[in-house]
Design a protein around this motif. Structure first.
Motif, PDB file in Angstrom:
ATOM      1  N   LEU A 193      -2.147   4.456   0.742  1.00 14.56           N
ATOM      2  CA  LEU A 193      -2.346   5.031  -0.578  1.00 14.56           C
ATOM      3  C   LEU A 193      -3.352   4.198  -1.356  1.00 14.56           C
ATOM      4  O   LEU A 193      -3.576   3.025  -1.045  1.00 14.56           O
ATOM      5  N   THR A 194      -3.939   4.796  -2.356  1.00 14.02           N
ATOM      6  CA  THR A 194      -4.805   4.060  -3.266  1.00 14.02           C
ATOM      7  C   THR A 194      -4.354   4.280  -4.702  1.00 14.02           C
ATOM      8  O   THR A 194      -3.964   5.392  -5.071  1.00 14.02           O
ATOM      9  N   PHE A 195      -4.361   3.220  -5.475  1.00 15.17           N
ATOM     10  CA  PHE A 195      -4.070   3.264  -6.911  1.00 15.17           C
ATOM     11  C   PHE A 195      -5.393   3.041  -7.621  1.00 15.17           C
ATOM     12  O   PHE A 195      -6.009   2.001  -7.473  1.00 15.17           O
ATOM     13  N   ARG A 196      -5.819   4.052  -8.380  1.00 14.94           N
ATOM     14  CA  ARG A 196      -7.115   3.981  -9.042  1.00 14.94           C
ATOM     15  C   ARG A 196      -6.886   3.953 -10.558  1.00 14.94           C
ATOM     16  O   ARG A 196      -6.755   5.008 -11.193  1.00 14.94           O
ATOM     17  N   PRO A 197      -6.828   2.740 -11.143  1.00 15.92           N
ATOM     18  CA  PRO A 197      -6.537   2.594 -12.581  1.00 15.92           C
ATOM     19  C   PRO A 197      -7.495   3.397 -13.447  1.00 15.92           C
ATOM     20  O   PRO A 197      -8.686   3.529 -13.137  1.00 15.92           O
ATOM     21  N   GLU A 198      -6.963   3.940 -14.526  1.00 17.98           N
ATOM     22  CA  GLU A 198      -7.794   4.717 -15.452  1.00 17.98           C
ATOM     23  C   GLU A 198      -8.774   3.822 -16.196  1.00 17.98           C
ATOM     24  O   GLU A 198      -9.830   4.280 -16.637  1.00 17.98           O
ATOM     25  N   ASP A 199      -8.443   2.545 -16.359  1.00 14.80           N
ATOM     26  CA  ASP A 199      -9.333   1.583 -17.006  1.00 14.80           C
ATOM     27  C   ASP A 199     -10.496   1.281 -16.068  1.00 14.80           C
ATOM     28  O   ASP A 199     -10.304   0.762 -14.960  1.00 14.80           O
ATOM     29  N   ALA A 200     -11.710   1.598 -16.486  1.00 12.34           N
ATOM     30  CA  ALA A 200     -12.883   1.421 -15.642  1.00 12.34           C
ATOM     31  C   ALA A 200     -13.126  -0.039 -15.273  1.00 12.34           C
ATOM     32  O   ALA A 200     -13.834  -0.333 -14.297  1.00 12.34           O
TER      33      ALA A 200
END
Length: 299
Positions: A193-200
């Motif tokens: 899985l990948t967690f892609r934070p909303e904070d750029a």
């Protein structure tokens, strides 16, 4: 047809001369006649007739799975739980979608209880890891890796043992219900899985559910791919779709049946896979040529 007419039709299966026509007519009637076929099976002592009835029941159920899978794809494949349930229903026609939903919802609730507003992405993942891998003890089925049960979501939820993909699917379903930016990633031999934070300003990271939610960086993935002597490919780092996930689950199941010496079932899974496969999926297929058929080493 009335119930009486259906029963009379089934009784004609004893007649070898009209049997092909009767079987064709039963196929046309669809899954609604299955209860009548099951009743006829219970009432006859003729082994050959029982086998004929079993084959008809299976054919009707298999046709139903195919049709529902087509509908799922044509609707956009948005409901991952439904897609995985459809795979369950091939081997377990009585698998209950609502029971699956309740099990996932319970896990979501327990994880939600641990989440706090101030938590960052890594702390959130640690909370999910605690619920899934510490409290409920989900883990890799390394003792029987190729068992078809590892691809059956309802059995994985019951036994707490699965393969990389099914463990990730459970984690993903919980994370998505919590509104977290988590997606699946198609790695060769290992689904993650990948967690892609909303904070750029925060970098995406990866989660290896087959190793109890171990957090990985992009560099870790690059090293893993290099060890396999494969060229870099965006598929190994970017989110995949629900369609990709269900396709991969079917590939895993086909491999399981092949290793269990059940070629007929493997061929039927191939039919289901063809429903979800087209030319637009060619790139994803390249990443799946060596599915989870080799037990990945824990990192």
């Amino acid at each position: 047809m009335t119930n009486k007419e259906i029963k009379a039709l089934i009784s004609l299966l004893d007649d070898a001369e009209v049997r092909p026509h009767i079987e064709g007519r039963i196929q046309e009637l669809g899954e609604s006649v299955i209860p009548f076929l099951e009743e006829a099976w219970e009432e006859t002592l003729d082994t050959a007739q029982q086998h004929r009835l079993e084959d008809l029941i299976h054919d009707l159920q298999f046709a139903g799975v195919q049709e529902r899978l087509r509908v799922w794809r044509e609707s956009g494949g948005e409901n991952l739980l439904e897609g995985m349930w459809l795979i369950n229903s091939y081997q377990y026609p009585d698998a209950d979608l609502q029971a699956l939903n309740r099990a996932v919802e319970q896990l979501r609730y327990e994880a939600w209880m641990l989440l706090l507003p101030q938590m960052g992405p890594v702390d959130i993942v640690r909370a999910l890891n605690h619920v899934l891998f510490k409290v409920h003890k989900f883990s890799a089925n390394t003792q029987n890796f190729h068992a078809p049960a590892n691809s059956m979501l309802h059995l994985v939820l019951e036994t707490r043992r699965g393969n990389p993909l099914t463990l990730c699917v459970i984690y993903l379903l919980v994370a998505q219900r919590l509104g977290l930016p988590v997606s699946g990633v198609n790695l060769p031999n290992l689904f993650i899985l990948t967690f892609r934070p909303e904070d750029a300003d925060e970098d995406p990271f990866y989660i290896n559910c087959y190793n109890r939610g171990l957090i990985l960086t992009r560099t870790d993935i690059e090293h893993y791919v290099a060890q396999l002597n494969l060229p870099a490919n965006d598929i190994f780092f970017e989110p995949c779709s629900n369609l990709d996930i269900v396709r991969r689950a079917l590939r895993n199941l086909a491999v399981s049946f092949e290793k269990m010496q059940e070629p007929e079932k493997a061929a039927e899974i191939g039919v289901l896979l063809a429903i979800l496969t087209d030319s637009s999926a060619a790139d994803s297929a390249k990443a799946e040529e060596t599915e989870d058929d080799d037990t990945p080493e824990e990192e």
